[in-house]
Design an enzyme around this catalytic site. Structure first.
Site: not given
Ligand code: ASP
Length: 298
Positions: A161, A189, A191-192, A212-213, A215
């Site tokens: 991301t 789906r 995410g955050d 990031t990470g 979500g």
């Molecule tokens: N945060 C992003 C999501 O959950 C993915 C990512 O940051 O790697 O869609």
């Protein structure tokens, strides 16, 4: 990173390329060129949002990360992208989710932000707005049979991301985040990343952040807005401990790796991650720094 927490004078731009991203030679070459270009434009008086969108658009266009041209498909083979942006002065905010056919989501958010009172728009109607306003949608695979992937898919951490946070010459803040999501995700789906206060947030009184990470874990922990609230009411506590404590909690209590970049309300840039690596960079007039390790306030 240094222990000197004095806010730098002048504009600052900080970006990330997602939890799990590593500084390969191709990434290093791309970032060196991008940072040199952005550094030239930094003192020109462009707005924080404009600068952040320009940075994320470049990262999306590289094809090196899970956003824009490099975005991964959902379980039915269809790429649906999410992105969001917020301005810390005007407090305009907009997230777009599940949009097909538009690699530069940051540019689309920039075109749509402030056009309505809404803070989130999704899917087909966003695509129709874009077509009506002269965008050409790239074609991709048609949706498959959803019953094929509703069994067993649980989702796994993504990688790549992208996001950017800027403090401009006037001291205004902005944040932009863009993603293709995580691995093994159900179609539909979200995410955050496109959620205001989740994957992005900016308020001149509080700071600006791009997350990031995983979500799901980030959202359950309250998102990037919650971290900025903690930092802006720190009352003498060590901001590095607040930062790492928040990410550790996402890992331990919600079982998700996470990372962030941001600028606090004093104007101090920071980056942190619980993943082993997260490519991130800091640009100030005359300074370009990028790395995939290290965390805390710069
Ligand atoms: N945060 C992003 C999501 O959950 C993915 C990512 O940051 O790697 O869609």
């Amino acid at each position: 990173m240094t222990e000197n927490l004095k806010a730098p004078a002048g504009p600052s731009l900080i970006f990330h390329c997602g939890t799990g991203s590593t500084m390969t030679p191709a990434v290093r070459d791309f970032l060196d060129a991008m940072m040199a270009e952005l550094n030239d434009g930094l003192p020109e008086g462009r707005s924080a949002l404009d600068l952040a969108v320009g940075c994320v658009e470049r990262l999306e266009g590289s094809g090196l990360f899970n956003a824009g041209k490099g975005a991964i498909p959902q379980s039915d083979g269809v790429v649906r992208r999410d992105a969001g942006a917020m301005e810390g002065g005007s407090l305009e905010a907009l997230g777009l989710s599940q949009v097909r056919g538009i690699p530069s989501m940051a540019r689309l958010v920039a075109a749509l932000i402030g056009q309505s009172a809404h803070v989130h728009l999704s899917g087909a109607m966003v695509e129709r707005w874009a077509i009506r306003h002269g965008w050409t949608l790239e074609s991709g695979p048609e949706e498959g049979d959803p019953t094929l992937f509703w069994e067993g898919s649980r989702g796994q951490a993504g990688e790549g991301t992208v996001g950017c946070v800027v403090r401009d010459l006037r001291g205004d803040l902005a944040a932009v985040t863009s993603t293709g999501g995580i691995g093994r995700m159900w179609p539909g789906r979200i995410g955050d990343s496109p959620i205001v206060g989740g994957g992005f947030y900016a308020d001149n009184d509080r700071g600006a952040i791009s997350m990031t990470g995983v979500g799901e874990a980030i959202l359950k922990a309250g998102g990037g807005g919650a971290l900025l609230a903690l930092l802006s009411t720190a009352d003498g506590q060590d901001p590095n401990r607040i930062l790492t404590g928040f990410l550790e909690r996402i890992l331990k209590r919600f079982s998700g790796e996470a990372g962030c970049i941001g600028i606090d309300r004093e104007g101090r840039p920071f980056a942190a991650h619980t993943s082993s690596r997260m490519v991130h960079g800091l640009i100030r007039p005359g300074l370009c720094h990028a790395s995939d390790t290290g965390e805390g306030f710069f």
